[in-house]
Design a protein around this motif. Sequence first.
Motif, PDB file in Angstrom:
ATOM      1  N   GLU A 135       0.810  -1.221   0.000  1.00 22.34           N
ATOM      2  CA  GLU A 135       0.000   0.000   0.000  1.00 22.34           C
ATOM      3  C   GLU A 135       0.843   1.271   0.000  1.00 22.34           C
ATOM      4  OE1 GLU A 135      -2.805  -0.310   3.181  1.00 22.34           O
ATOM      5  OE2 GLU A 135      -3.687  -2.163   2.414  1.00 22.34           O
ATOM      6  N   ARG A 136       2.139   1.100  -0.336  1.00 23.26           N
ATOM      7  CA  ARG A 136       3.007   2.274  -0.356  1.00 23.26           C
ATOM      8  C   ARG A 136       3.845   2.363  -1.630  1.00 23.26           C
ATOM      9  NH1 ARG A 136       8.371   3.482   3.193  1.00 23.26           N
ATOM     10  NH2 ARG A 136       8.679   5.643   2.533  1.00 23.26           N
ATOM     11  N   ALA A 137       4.530   1.272  -2.013  1.00 22.16           N
ATOM     12  CA  ALA A 137       5.423   1.375  -3.163  1.00 22.16           C
ATOM     13  C   ALA A 137       5.671   0.019  -3.806  1.00 22.16           C
ATOM     14  CB  ALA A 137       6.765   1.992  -2.742  1.00 22.16           C
ATOM     15  N   LEU A 138       5.818   0.068  -5.131  1.00 21.35           N
ATOM     16  CA  LEU A 138       6.206  -1.104  -5.923  1.00 21.35           C
ATOM     17  C   LEU A 138       7.278  -0.638  -6.900  1.00 21.35           C
ATOM     18  CD1 LEU A 138       5.783  -4.034  -6.908  1.00 21.35           C
ATOM     19  CD2 LEU A 138       3.976  -3.167  -8.410  1.00 21.35           C
ATOM     20  N   VAL A 139       8.455  -1.279  -6.840  1.00 23.63           N
ATOM     21  CA  VAL A 139       9.569  -0.900  -7.719  1.00 23.63           C
ATOM     22  C   VAL A 139       9.918  -2.095  -8.597  1.00 23.63           C
ATOM     23  CG1 VAL A 139      11.952  -0.100  -7.858  1.00 23.63           C
ATOM     24  CG2 VAL A 139      10.460   0.743  -6.027  1.00 23.63           C
ATOM     25  N   LEU A 140       9.937  -1.865  -9.910  1.00 25.02           N
ATOM     26  CA  LEU A 140      10.239  -2.902 -10.895  1.00 25.02           C
ATOM     27  C   LEU A 140      11.458  -2.488 -11.703  1.00 25.02           C
ATOM     28  CD1 LEU A 140       6.612  -3.375 -12.305  1.00 25.02           C
ATOM     29  CD2 LEU A 140       7.654  -4.564 -10.361  1.00 25.02           C
ATOM     30  N   ALA A 141      12.212  -3.467 -12.188  1.00 30.36           N
ATOM     31  CA  ALA A 141      13.388  -3.184 -13.014  1.00 30.36           C
ATOM     32  C   ALA A 141      13.487  -4.188 -14.150  1.00 30.36           C
ATOM     33  CB  ALA A 141      14.670  -3.213 -12.177  1.00 30.36           C
ATOM     34  N   ILE A 142      13.931  -3.720 -15.300  1.00 28.01           N
ATOM     35  CA  ILE A 142      14.166  -4.600 -16.439  1.00 28.01           C
ATOM     36  C   ILE A 142      15.562  -4.334 -16.974  1.00 28.01           C
ATOM     37  CG2 ILE A 142      13.174  -2.992 -18.138  1.00 28.01           C
ATOM     38  CD1 ILE A 142      12.072  -5.488 -19.606  1.00 28.01           C
ATOM     39  N   ILE A 153       6.456   2.909  -8.540  1.00 24.29           N
ATOM     40  CA  ILE A 153       5.072   3.344  -8.402  1.00 24.29           C
ATOM     41  C   ILE A 153       4.836   3.574  -6.917  1.00 24.29           C
ATOM     42  CG2 ILE A 153       2.665   2.838  -8.917  1.00 24.29           C
ATOM     43  CD1 ILE A 153       3.683   0.736 -10.933  1.00 24.29           C
ATOM     44  N   VAL A 154       4.602   4.812  -6.554  1.00 26.00           N
ATOM     45  CA  VAL A 154       4.516   5.209  -5.150  1.00 26.00           C
ATOM     46  C   VAL A 154       3.124   5.768  -4.873  1.00 26.00           C
ATOM     47  CG1 VAL A 154       5.444   6.745  -3.374  1.00 26.00           C
ATOM     48  CG2 VAL A 154       6.986   5.662  -5.021  1.00 26.00           C
ATOM     49  N   LEU A 155       2.525   5.322  -3.773  1.00 30.92           N
ATOM     50  CA  LEU A 155       1.204   5.783  -3.360  1.00 30.92           C
ATOM     51  C   LEU A 155       1.338   6.653  -2.115  1.00 30.92           C
ATOM     52  CD1 LEU A 155      -0.793   2.428  -3.694  1.00 30.92           C
ATOM     53  CD2 LEU A 155      -0.415   4.185  -5.444  1.00 30.92           C
ATOM     54  N   ARG A 156       0.712   7.834  -2.159  1.00 26.83           N
ATOM     55  CA  ARG A 156       0.717   8.743  -1.019  1.00 26.83           C
ATOM     56  C   ARG A 156      -0.723   9.097  -0.659  1.00 26.83           C
ATOM     57  NH1 ARG A 156       5.617  12.844  -2.965  1.00 26.83           N
ATOM     58  NH2 ARG A 156       7.346  11.403  -2.534  1.00 26.83           N
ATOM     59  N   GLY A 157      -1.102   8.781   0.575  1.00 21.97           N
ATOM     60  CA  GLY A 157      -2.451   9.069   1.018  1.00 21.97           C
ATOM     61  C   GLY A 157      -2.656  10.547   1.272  1.00 21.97           C
ATOM     62  N   LEU A 158      -3.823  11.054   0.864  1.00 24.70           N
ATOM     63  CA  LEU A 158      -4.157  12.462   1.029  1.00 24.70           C
ATOM     64  C   LEU A 158      -5.587  12.589   1.559  1.00 24.70           C
ATOM     65  CD1 LEU A 158      -2.737  13.875  -2.338  1.00 24.70           C
ATOM     66  CD2 LEU A 158      -1.725  14.169  -0.080  1.00 24.70           C
ATOM     67  N   GLY A 159      -5.805  12.186   2.811  1.00 33.15           N
ATOM     68  CA  GLY A 159      -7.116  12.337   3.414  1.00 33.15           C
ATOM     69  C   GLY A 159      -8.237  11.686   2.640  1.00 33.15           C
ATOM     70  N   GLY A 160      -8.102  10.406   2.358  1.00 36.11           N
ATOM     71  CA  GLY A 160      -9.125   9.678   1.622  1.00 36.11           C
ATOM     72  C   GLY A 160      -8.868   9.585   0.135  1.00 36.11           C
ATOM     73  N   HIS A 161      -7.909  10.354  -0.359  1.00 39.79           N
ATOM     74  CA  HIS A 161      -7.492  10.294  -1.752  1.00 39.79           C
ATOM     75  C   HIS A 161      -6.085   9.703  -1.815  1.00 39.79           C
ATOM     76  CE1 HIS A 161     -10.890  12.863  -2.934  1.00 39.79           C
ATOM     77  NE2 HIS A 161     -10.619  13.551  -1.829  1.00 39.79           N
ATOM     78  N   THR A 162      -5.636   9.413  -3.030  1.00 41.07           N
ATOM     79  CA  THR A 162      -4.282   8.887  -3.233  1.00 41.07           C
ATOM     80  C   THR A 162      -3.592   9.667  -4.333  1.00 41.07           C
ATOM     81  OG1 THR A 162      -4.931   6.646  -2.603  1.00 41.07           O
ATOM     82  CG2 THR A 162      -2.898   6.877  -3.869  1.00 41.07           C
ATOM     83  N   ARG A 163      -2.390  10.056  -4.040  1.00 45.22           N
ATOM     84  CA  ARG A 163      -1.520  10.616  -5.069  1.00 45.22           C
ATOM     85  C   ARG A 163      -0.652   9.458  -5.553  1.00 45.22           C
ATOM     86  NH1 ARG A 163      -1.717  14.584  -8.696  1.00 45.22           N
ATOM     87  NH2 ARG A 163       0.251  15.729  -8.927  1.00 45.22           N
TER      88      ARG A 163
END
Length: 215
Positions: A135-142, A153-163
């Motif tokens: 629920e915070r970050a997923l990092v992939l490499a090729i 891919i990083v998720l940041r919570g913003l009071g019920g929303h997600t950046r």
Amino acid sequence: MRRTRNSGRRLRRALLGQAAGLVAYAMFVRPRLLRWGATREEVHGQLLGDAVIPLPHIVATRAITIDAPPEAVWPWLVQMGGYTRAGWYGYDAIDNGGMPSARRIIPELQKLDVGDLLLTSRSGTGYRVELVERERALVLAIRAFHVTETWAIVLRGLGGHTRMLFRLRVLCRPGLLGMIYLFLSQSADYFTVKKQMTTIKALVEDGGRQAGPVP
């Protein structure tokens, strides 16, 4: 003689036009492609996964706001991957062999570990999972062809929303093929990532109720 002079003038004009186009692209178009939707702070801030490629040739940071908390976004991200997984939510004809991406959360695809391979082709190439923080970050490499590339891919919570931030970092190997990839990937990657981000946003906000097949 006149024909020769006219031909020379036309050639010079064509070259000047091409040069002007490249300058305009570099100054006005390219920066927009590399930071679509992202704020200045997001573009210049450090993200998980940056250390995998310390000195990249390209860094692109894109962002989008999703009207749902990170825990609602995460299940769609963790099931990503081509062919044997839920797809990439992009242009399926290109990046998923024509197989449609899932339109619902698939319980059996909710586990992802470091080292797992997410396919991008039937030949067995794909992205390796470098980091998973639920629920915070997923990092992939090729590491394939003439390039090393990471997606964070990083998720940041913003009071019920997600950046949701997508950061691309690319390191091309020396040589002609690496330079060609470096030039072409900038615009092609923009269209692919934008499609992925907007699709994920729509799926999350719709609650997975959109009609569509599951691979």
